[in-house]
Design a protein around this motif. Structure first.
Motif, short mmCIF file in Angstrom:
data_model
loop_
_atom_site.label_atom_id
_atom_site.label_comp_id
_atom_site.label_asym_id
_atom_site.label_seq_id
_atom_site.Cartn_x
_atom_site.Cartn_y
_atom_site.Cartn_z
N LYS A 34 39.88 27.73 44.68
CA LYS A 34 40.92 27.86 45.70
C LYS A 34 41.47 26.47 45.98
O LYS A 34 40.71 25.55 46.35
CB LYS A 34 40.35 28.48 46.97
N TYR A 35 42.76 26.30 45.78
CA TYR A 35 43.40 25.01 45.98
C TYR A 35 44.66 25.22 46.81
O TYR A 35 45.56 25.95 46.39
CB TYR A 35 43.72 24.36 44.63
N LEU A 36 44.70 24.62 47.99
CA LEU A 36 45.83 24.74 48.91
C LEU A 36 46.17 26.20 49.21
O LEU A 36 47.33 26.59 49.30
CB LEU A 36 47.06 24.02 48.36
N GLY A 37 45.15 27.03 49.34
CA GLY A 37 45.36 28.43 49.68
C GLY A 37 45.72 29.33 48.53
O GLY A 37 45.96 30.52 48.72
N ILE A 38 45.75 28.80 47.33
CA ILE A 38 46.07 29.59 46.14
C ILE A 38 44.80 29.72 45.31
O ILE A 38 44.16 28.72 45.01
CB ILE A 38 47.18 28.94 45.31
N HIS A 49 43.97 36.02 43.05
CA HIS A 49 44.83 35.59 44.16
C HIS A 49 45.49 36.80 44.83
O HIS A 49 45.54 36.89 46.06
CB HIS A 49 45.90 34.62 43.66
N ILE A 50 46.00 37.73 44.04
CA ILE A 50 46.66 38.90 44.60
C ILE A 50 45.68 39.76 45.38
O ILE A 50 45.99 40.22 46.49
CB ILE A 50 47.36 39.71 43.49
N ASN A 51 44.49 39.96 44.85
CA ASN A 51 43.50 40.76 45.56
C ASN A 51 43.06 40.09 46.86
O ASN A 51 42.90 40.76 47.89
CB ASN A 51 42.29 41.03 44.67
N ALA A 52 42.89 38.77 46.84
CA ALA A 52 42.50 38.04 48.06
C ALA A 52 43.63 38.08 49.10
O ALA A 52 43.37 38.25 50.29
CB ALA A 52 42.15 36.60 47.72
N THR A 53 44.87 37.95 48.65
CA THR A 53 46.01 38.00 49.56
C THR A 53 46.15 39.40 50.16
O THR A 53 46.39 39.54 51.36
CB THR A 53 47.29 37.60 48.82
N ALA A 54 46.00 40.42 49.33
CA ALA A 54 46.10 41.79 49.83
C ALA A 54 44.99 42.09 50.82
O ALA A 54 45.22 42.75 51.84
CB ALA A 54 46.06 42.77 48.66
N CYS A 57 45.94 40.46 54.12
CA CYS A 57 46.99 41.24 54.80
C CYS A 57 46.42 42.52 55.40
O CYS A 57 46.76 42.89 56.54
CB CYS A 57 48.10 41.60 53.82
N THR A 58 45.56 43.20 54.66
CA THR A 58 44.96 44.44 55.15
C THR A 58 44.08 44.17 56.36
O THR A 58 44.08 44.95 57.33
CB THR A 58 44.16 45.12 54.03
N ASN A 59 43.33 43.08 56.35
CA ASN A 59 42.49 42.73 57.49
C ASN A 59 43.33 42.48 58.74
O ASN A 59 42.96 42.90 59.84
CB ASN A 59 41.63 41.51 57.18
N VAL A 60 44.46 41.80 58.59
CA VAL A 60 45.35 41.57 59.73
C VAL A 60 45.90 42.89 60.25
O VAL A 60 45.95 43.14 61.46
CB VAL A 60 46.50 40.61 59.35
N LEU A 61 46.29 43.78 59.34
CA LEU A 61 46.82 45.08 59.75
C LEU A 61 45.76 45.92 60.47
O LEU A 61 46.06 46.58 61.46
CB LEU A 61 47.38 45.83 58.55
N PHE A 62 44.53 45.89 59.97
CA PHE A 62 43.48 46.67 60.63
C PHE A 62 43.12 46.07 61.98
O PHE A 62 42.72 46.79 62.90
CB PHE A 62 42.25 46.80 59.75
N PRO A 111 47.97 46.02 44.72
CA PRO A 111 47.28 45.70 45.98
C PRO A 111 48.23 45.20 47.07
O PRO A 111 48.08 45.56 48.24
CB PRO A 111 46.29 44.61 45.58
N LEU A 112 49.22 44.40 46.72
CA LEU A 112 50.18 43.93 47.72
C LEU A 112 51.08 45.06 48.19
O LEU A 112 51.44 45.13 49.37
CB LEU A 112 51.01 42.78 47.17
N ASN A 113 51.46 45.95 47.29
CA ASN A 113 52.25 47.11 47.68
C ASN A 113 51.49 47.98 48.67
O ASN A 113 52.06 48.48 49.64
CB ASN A 113 52.65 47.94 46.46
N LYS A 114 50.19 48.16 48.44
CA LYS A 114 49.38 48.97 49.35
C LYS A 114 49.36 48.37 50.75
O LYS A 114 49.45 49.08 51.74
CB LYS A 114 47.96 49.10 48.82
N SER A 115 49.24 47.04 50.83
CA SER A 115 49.22 46.38 52.14
C SER A 115 50.55 46.55 52.86
O SER A 115 50.59 46.82 54.06
CB SER A 115 48.91 44.90 51.98
#
Length: 155
Positions: A34-38, A49-54, A57-62, A111-115
């Motif tokens: 993980k470098y600078l959030g990526i 990266h996509i799975n971690a980002t999704a 996002c899902t944690n924030v939504l929940f 995963p991002l679409n699901k979020s």
């Protein structure tokens, strides 16, 4: 030790070189860093990266789901405000570096679409089987892959 080594290669079975040492400490080889959030992986396919980002996002939504109910809680326009001001910046962070490689591959974007779709379902209280295209049209929002493409072109 915070230092890690990653070797970027498209080869499946790349032999690792001998261990590196810095001031007597051995530096480990990793498949992802993980470098600078990526999240970078050794093949630069961006799945991690996509799975971690999704997941983020899902944690924030929940976390915000506790404020949302069918007949009580914050209004749908506030949920969309949360999506636009919190979720979308998380999804599009540094997308100029990774989104151009993925926008033509819909399976990677799932995963991002699901979020993003979860936010629309929370805002409307609709069933899971509701058409996502209809929900995007209802709130005048773009699907995740188009949002990433737009954000990566603007940056």
């Amino acid at each position: 030790v915070k230092t890690q080594v990653i070797i970027f290669s498209r080869k499946h079975n790349l032999p690792l070189p001998r261990p590196l040492e810095l001031q007597g400490l051995e530096i480990e080889f990793c498949k992802t860093v993980k470098y600078l959030g990526i999240h970078l992986d050794n093949r630069l396919n961006w799945h991690h990266h996509i799975n971690a980002t999704a997941k983020k996002c899902t944690n924030v939504l929940f976390a915000t789901r506790k404020m949302i109910g069918d007949r009580w809680g914050i209004s749908p326009d506030k949920v969309i405000w949360i999506y636009n001001s919190i979720i979308k910046p998380i999804m599009t962070y540094a997308c100029v570096s990774w989104a151009p490689r993925l926008t033509n591959k819909k399976t990677n974007m799932q995963p991002l679409n699901k979020s993003g779709n979860l936010a629309l379902l929370l805002a409307t209280g609709a069933f899971k089987s509701t058409s996502q295209d209809a929900l995007h049209y209802l709130f005048a929002l773009l699907p995740a892959e188009l949002e990433l493409e737009k954000a990566s072109l603007l940056q």
